[in-house]
Enzyme design. Structure first.
Site, PDB file in Angstrom:
ATOM      1  N   ALA A 170      52.167 -28.167  26.294  1.00 34.45           N
ATOM      2  CA  ALA A 170      52.363 -29.455  25.608  1.00 34.45           C
ATOM      3  C   ALA A 170      51.751 -30.554  26.468  1.00 34.45           C
ATOM      4  O   ALA A 170      52.439 -31.446  26.959  1.00 34.45           O
ATOM      5  CB  ALA A 170      53.854 -29.695  25.367  1.00 34.45           C
TER       6      ALA A 170
ATOM      7  N   ARG B  55      47.454 -34.152  22.687  1.00 37.72           N
ATOM      8  CA  ARG B  55      46.693 -33.833  21.480  1.00 37.72           C
ATOM      9  C   ARG B  55      45.353 -34.561  21.533  1.00 37.72           C
ATOM     10  O   ARG B  55      45.233 -35.598  22.179  1.00 37.72           O
ATOM     11  CB  ARG B  55      47.498 -34.233  20.230  1.00 37.72           C
TER      12      ARG B  55
ATOM     13  N   THR C 244      49.169 -27.297   2.101  1.00 42.29           N
ATOM     14  CA  THR C 244      50.166 -28.294   1.692  1.00 42.29           C
ATOM     15  C   THR C 244      49.740 -29.662   2.209  1.00 42.29           C
ATOM     16  O   THR C 244      48.991 -29.760   3.180  1.00 42.29           O
ATOM     17  CB  THR C 244      51.550 -27.972   2.302  1.00 42.29           C
ATOM     18  N   LEU C 245      50.255 -30.720   1.576  1.00 41.00           N
ATOM     19  CA  LEU C 245      49.958 -32.086   2.021  1.00 41.00           C
ATOM     20  C   LEU C 245      50.933 -32.492   3.133  1.00 41.00           C
ATOM     21  O   LEU C 245      51.890 -31.783   3.414  1.00 41.00           O
ATOM     22  CB  LEU C 245      50.052 -33.041   0.827  1.00 41.00           C
TER      23      LEU C 245
ATOM     24  N   VAL D 141      56.407 -36.439  25.258  1.00 41.72           N
ATOM     25  CA  VAL D 141      57.380 -36.481  24.163  1.00 41.72           C
ATOM     26  C   VAL D 141      57.608 -35.099  23.545  1.00 41.72           C
ATOM     27  O   VAL D 141      58.745 -34.629  23.409  1.00 41.72           O
ATOM     28  CB  VAL D 141      56.903 -37.456  23.065  1.00 41.72           C
TER      29      VAL D 141
ATOM     30  N   HIS E 241      80.715 -55.337  14.821  1.00 40.85           N
ATOM     31  CA  HIS E 241      81.502 -54.657  15.851  1.00 40.85           C
ATOM     32  C   HIS E 241      82.331 -53.552  15.203  1.00 40.85           C
ATOM     33  O   HIS E 241      82.903 -53.773  14.151  1.00 40.85           O
ATOM     34  CB  HIS E 241      82.433 -55.661  16.525  1.00 40.85           C
TER      35      HIS E 241
HETATM   36  P1  FAD Z   1      47.416 -35.510  10.697  1.00 39.16           P
HETATM   37  O1  FAD Z   1      48.847 -35.604  10.372  1.00 39.16           O
HETATM   38  O2  FAD Z   1      47.000 -34.631  11.817  1.00 39.16           O
HETATM   39  O3  FAD Z   1      46.690 -35.053   9.360  1.00 39.16           O
HETATM   40  C1  FAD Z   1      45.342 -34.760   9.313  1.00 39.16           C
HETATM   41  C2  FAD Z   1      45.121 -33.760   8.203  1.00 39.16           C
HETATM   42  O4  FAD Z   1      43.723 -33.661   7.983  1.00 39.16           O
HETATM   43  C3  FAD Z   1      45.597 -32.353   8.522  1.00 39.16           C
HETATM   44  O5  FAD Z   1      46.493 -31.913   7.537  1.00 39.16           O
HETATM   45  C4  FAD Z   1      44.318 -31.510   8.524  1.00 39.16           C
HETATM   46  O6  FAD Z   1      44.519 -30.223   7.965  1.00 39.16           O
HETATM   47  C5  FAD Z   1      43.404 -32.329   7.653  1.00 39.16           C
HETATM   48  N1  FAD Z   1      41.989 -32.153   7.950  1.00 39.16           N
HETATM   49  C6  FAD Z   1      41.364 -32.303   9.144  1.00 39.16           C
HETATM   50  N2  FAD Z   1      40.031 -32.137   9.005  1.00 39.16           N
HETATM   51  C7  FAD Z   1      39.824 -31.875   7.684  1.00 39.16           C
HETATM   52  C8  FAD Z   1      38.665 -31.647   6.921  1.00 39.16           C
HETATM   53  N3  FAD Z   1      37.452 -31.686   7.469  1.00 39.16           N
HETATM   54  N4  FAD Z   1      38.816 -31.396   5.613  1.00 39.16           N
HETATM   55  C9  FAD Z   1      40.042 -31.365   5.018  1.00 39.16           C
HETATM   56  N5  FAD Z   1      41.167 -31.615   5.701  1.00 39.16           N
HETATM   57  C10 FAD Z   1      41.060 -31.871   7.018  1.00 39.16           C
HETATM   58  N6  FAD Z   1      54.777 -38.789  15.318  1.00 39.16           N
HETATM   59  C11 FAD Z   1      55.774 -39.650  15.073  1.00 39.16           C
HETATM   60  O7  FAD Z   1      55.515 -40.801  14.732  1.00 39.16           O
HETATM   61  N7  FAD Z   1      57.093 -39.272  15.174  1.00 39.16           N
HETATM   62  C12 FAD Z   1      57.444 -38.029  15.563  1.00 39.16           C
HETATM   63  O8  FAD Z   1      58.634 -37.718  15.653  1.00 39.16           O
HETATM   64  C13 FAD Z   1      56.414 -37.092  15.839  1.00 39.16           C
HETATM   65  N8  FAD Z   1      56.721 -35.835  16.211  1.00 39.16           N
HETATM   66  C14 FAD Z   1      55.717 -34.939  16.428  1.00 39.16           C
HETATM   67  C15 FAD Z   1      56.053 -33.658  16.807  1.00 39.16           C
HETATM   68  C16 FAD Z   1      55.075 -32.708  17.022  1.00 39.16           C
HETATM   69  C17 FAD Z   1      55.466 -31.315  17.418  1.00 39.16           C
HETATM   70  C18 FAD Z   1      53.700 -33.072  16.827  1.00 39.16           C
HETATM   71  C19 FAD Z   1      52.614 -32.056  17.022  1.00 39.16           C
HETATM   72  C20 FAD Z   1      53.353 -34.350  16.458  1.00 39.16           C
HETATM   73  C21 FAD Z   1      54.361 -35.304  16.264  1.00 39.16           C
HETATM   74  N9  FAD Z   1      54.057 -36.623  15.899  1.00 39.16           N
HETATM   75  C22 FAD Z   1      55.064 -37.514  15.697  1.00 39.16           C
HETATM   76  C23 FAD Z   1      52.656 -37.092  15.744  1.00 39.16           C
HETATM   77  C24 FAD Z   1      52.282 -37.165  14.264  1.00 39.16           C
HETATM   78  O9  FAD Z   1      52.422 -35.892  13.694  1.00 39.16           O
HETATM   79  C25 FAD Z   1      50.850 -37.659  14.124  1.00 39.16           C
HETATM   80  O10 FAD Z   1      50.706 -38.891  14.804  1.00 39.16           O
HETATM   81  C26 FAD Z   1      50.490 -37.875  12.667  1.00 39.16           C
HETATM   82  O11 FAD Z   1      50.631 -36.683  11.941  1.00 39.16           O
HETATM   83  C27 FAD Z   1      49.053 -38.383  12.544  1.00 39.16           C
HETATM   84  O12 FAD Z   1      48.742 -38.533  11.206  1.00 39.16           O
HETATM   85  P2  FAD Z   1      47.221 -38.424  10.699  1.00 39.16           P
HETATM   86  O13 FAD Z   1      47.281 -38.659   9.235  1.00 39.16           O
HETATM   87  O14 FAD Z   1      46.343 -39.280  11.517  1.00 39.16           O
HETATM   88  O15 FAD Z   1      46.770 -36.923  11.007  1.00 39.16           O
END
Ligand code: FAD
Length: 462
Positions: free
Chosen positions: A266, A269, A38-39, A179, A441
């Protein structure tokens, strides 16, 4: 060679999918590679969204079991965890499918599979090669493991497993007072678990304004979460009867043990670049495992860019999204910017904690002369009416110019409230600008206005 694209984005998380949509809006032919089924990346699938769904449901349960009576609402409720989890799954499904819909609408091609860079203009997806004028790395992050502890996602879980427990643990031990640990610890505490948080540092939420962190810890302790700070976890041994967690004082000393049903690791990351093929174009990662970029999100290979959790900066979805928009605009020849000083951070506990800009410690460290204005929610009429009086607003302003340098809020809906100051700071506002802006208010935001007045020592309701 298969199809040719203007941009291939590797990773369909908030950084990648937003970059894809923005690039398509700008008229480019775009593909986004995502290996997950999924995306939406970490955020939609196993991060922001499922955690907020459970935080909302568990808060409703906490309200119904502990706070309805004071409002004159009687009756008993019971937990249906299966339904709570089903609702979470439904929320995630609808949102991830929504991104698929947005891709179709914007004519972004989703290349399903593992993306590997095989040349500066070539990406291989599960072996099929595609040509790209530009490549954007948006591969995000993965859970940081803790030496000597094996995550099995049942008894010893990462955040992903903690979002899917099939029963409320009697005792949840959380390793790491950041967090994610505090949000998920709150979920299971509200649903009935005893929660103990073990943290290496002598404080919770590293990087947060110290005064806010101390207040936050007291509030969480009042809610029943226990903290053991300044301890180093050395092992976690699962058995049929539970997990024995061993820890010792971080400064050295005698080891202790705790028995838990579930342990949540936790501790943070890490940037994720596994099997990405960086070496094929001569790119390496820095010592934190991140891809280095310049101010325009460009790597050492000029047509390869990187955004989101995989590069430096706060690991937040909205930071990744803003970089996604900006990188697409850069590639289109525009001159966008991301103001890293006004990126808010929010912890969605109850009360919420939100911040933007500098902490008091950062200003002291940089020898900046500043003034402080604070206002407690206890003196805010809306907070009194809703019974959510824990916390306060703290505004830090430049002592000479009165420009707002940092704002820290612990209180009801802090995560929504922070945005009025983000915008104010984006426009270089002074604390007086905020104080003289009419606030409705009775709202929680009036506490922001009063804290702004307090910078000049003239809060009205205190
Ligand atoms: P990601 O969301 O990690 O997406 C990267 C994608 O790339 C993944 O789907 C992965 O499958 C794909 N991928 C990787 N390598 C490859 C490859 N070689 N080929 C194909 N696909 C690949 N942030 C907030 O701002 N607010 C929140 O409330 C919050 N809550 C969180 C709660 C939890 C439990 C966690 C774990 C994180 C939370 N975060 C939150 C952090 C947030 O999820 C990340 O900062 C954010 O998703 C980063 O986005 P991104 O696009 O950089 O990477």
């Amino acid at each position: 060679m298969n199809e040719q694209f203007d941009i291939i984005i590797i990773g369909g998380g908030p950084g990648g999918y937003v970059a894809a949509i923005r690039a398509a809006q700008l008229g480019m032919k775009v593909a986004c590679v995502e290996k997950r089924g999924t995306l939406g990346g970490t955020c939609l699938n196993v991060g922001c969204i499922p955690s907020k769904a459970l935080l909302e449901s568990s808060e409703k349960f906490e309200d119904a079991t502990h706070h309805f009576a004071e409002h004159g609402i009687d009756g008993s409720v019971k937990l249906n965890l299966k339904q709570m989890m089903a609702r979470k799954v439904d929320v995630v499904d609808k949102l991830t499918k929504g991104i698929e819909g947005l891709f179709k609408k914007n004519k972004v091609t989703w290349l399903k599979g593992l993306g590997t860079i095989t040349g500066k203009n070539e990406v291989s997806v599960d072996g099929t090669k595609y040509a790209a004028k530009n490549i954007v790395i948006a591969t995000g992050s993965a859970v940081t493991p803790l030496g000597g502890i094996t995550i099995d996602e049942k008894q010893i879980v990462s955040s992903t497993g903690a979002l899917e427990l099939s029963a409320v643990p009697k005792h949840l031990v959380v390793i790491g007072a950041g967090v994610i640990g505090l949000e998920l610890g709150s979920v299971w505490k509200r649903l009935g678990a005893k929660v103990t948080v073990l943290e290496y540092l002598d404080r919770i939420t590293p990087g947060m304004d110290n005064e806010i962190a101390k207040n936050f810890q007291k509030i969480l302790e009042k809610q029943g979460i226990e903290f053991k700070l300044g301890v180093k976890v050395t092992g976690a041994n699962p058995s049929k009867s539970g997990v024995e967690v061993t820890f010792e004082p971080a400064a050295g000393g005698a080891a202790e043990t705790l028995k838990a049903d579930v342990v949540l690791v936790a501790v943070g990351r890490r940037a994720y670049t596994d099997k990405l093929g960086l070496e094929s174009v001569g790119l390496t990662t820095n010592k934190r495992g991140q891809v280095d970029t310049n101010a325009h999100w460009q790597t050492a290979v000029p047509n390869i860019f990187a955004i989101g959790d995989v590069i430096a900066g706060p690991m937040l979805a909205h930071k990744a999204e803003d970089e996604g928009v900006a990188v697409a605009e850069c590639i289109a020849g525009q001159k966008p910017h991301v103001n890293y000083n006004t990126i808010p951070g929010v912890i969605y506990t109850h009360p919420e904690v939100a911040n933007v800009g500098k902490t008091e410690e950062e200003l002291k460290g940089a020898n900046v002369a500043y003034k402080v204005g604070k206002f407690p929610f206890l003196a805010n009429s809306r907070a009194r009416a809703t019974g959510q009086t824990d916390g306060f607003v703290k505004i830090l302003a430049d002592a000479k110019t009165d420009e707002v340098l940092g704002v820290h809020i612990i209180g009801p809906q802090a995560g929504n409230m922070i945005h009025e100051v983000c915008i104010a700071m984006e426009f270089g506002a002074s604390s007086e600008d905020i104080a003289r802006t009419c606030h409705a208010h009775p709202t929680y935001n009036e506490a922001v206005k009063e804290a702004a007045f307090a910078v000049a020592g003239r809060a009205i309701h205190m």
